[in-house]
Design an enzyme around this catalytic site. Sequence first.
Site, PDB file in Angstrom:
ATOM      1  N   SER A 137       0.860  -1.177   0.000  1.00 45.11           N
ATOM      2  CA  SER A 137       0.000   0.000   0.000  1.00 45.11           C
ATOM      3  C   SER A 137       0.891   1.220   0.000  1.00 45.11           C
ATOM      4  O   SER A 137       2.083   1.135   0.352  1.00 45.11           O
ATOM      5  CB  SER A 137      -0.877   0.002   1.262  1.00 45.11           C
ATOM      6  OG  SER A 137      -1.463   1.268   1.499  1.00 45.11           O
ATOM      7  N   TYR A 150      -2.771  -1.118  10.263  1.00 43.88           N
ATOM      8  CA  TYR A 150      -2.607  -1.191   8.813  1.00 43.88           C
ATOM      9  C   TYR A 150      -1.243  -0.642   8.407  1.00 43.88           C
ATOM     10  O   TYR A 150      -0.512  -1.264   7.634  1.00 43.88           O
ATOM     11  CB  TYR A 150      -3.727  -0.404   8.138  1.00 43.88           C
ATOM     12  CG  TYR A 150      -3.812  -0.611   6.647  1.00 43.88           C
ATOM     13  CD1 TYR A 150      -4.426  -1.740   6.126  1.00 43.88           C
ATOM     14  CD2 TYR A 150      -3.300   0.333   5.762  1.00 43.88           C
ATOM     15  CE1 TYR A 150      -4.520  -1.937   4.750  1.00 43.88           C
ATOM     16  CE2 TYR A 150      -3.386   0.148   4.391  1.00 43.88           C
ATOM     17  CZ  TYR A 150      -3.999  -0.988   3.896  1.00 43.88           C
ATOM     18  OH  TYR A 150      -4.085  -1.185   2.539  1.00 43.88           O
TER      19      TYR A 150
END
Length: 255
Positions: A137, A150
């Site tokens: 990401s 995350y």
Amino acid sequence: MLKGEGLAGKRALITGSTSGIGLAIARAMHAEGAEIILNGFGDADLIAELREEMGAQHANADLLDTAAIAAMMSEAGPLDILVNNAGMQYVSPVEDFPTDKWDAIIALNLTAAFHTSRLAIPAMKQAGWGRIINTASAHSLTASPFKSAYNASKHAIAGFTKTIALELAQTGVTANCISPGYVWTPLIEGQIPDTMEARGLTREEVINDVLLAKQPTKKFVQPSEIGALAVFLCREEAGNVTGANWSIDGGWTAE
């Protein structure tokens, strides 16, 4: 579009591939001739349609369960391509972050990729060829508040990828990350009406000023673009591309 043959004879397992980014990667690899093993949950009829569309197998293993991962990998057999794409997100201040959510995010986004990789690598080394691709990401390169688990998992998967790339550097097996920014998926599209109502914004304001605030191009990444990049990383021409973290984020991490 004519089916290609760039990945003919290759067997690919893509986790989290019954929707979104993972499905786009599966379709792109299928279009290049790869044999596809899907993984993920979802509507049984839809999964049956996807299996028929790609002539694919489907493994419904719960990637939070180490034993289920081992069973899936054993049933899959030797792989040429492994894409660790499954992931989850939760938003909360650190002091309020539910510990069960932390554990689940780390388990799915990071630990599951460790288990699938360690089980896939021996056969790849023996074959002298393999591709491991981890969906990271933009948050593997930068951070946002309230996304501690995350952010931590995606930074970690980037480091894990570099480590196995170095370990496998002389084996014919490569390992790389793909790090998307905001990707146009049904999940993102579904968030727009709620955000419009909660913030009193128009659809255009939600898209440009909230979702795409950090992407200079002001364009969503398309799942098909990620699929195309994944295919490139599997080609023979990418045999010397390893240990890299490929940003596809509209310039987010360039700033």
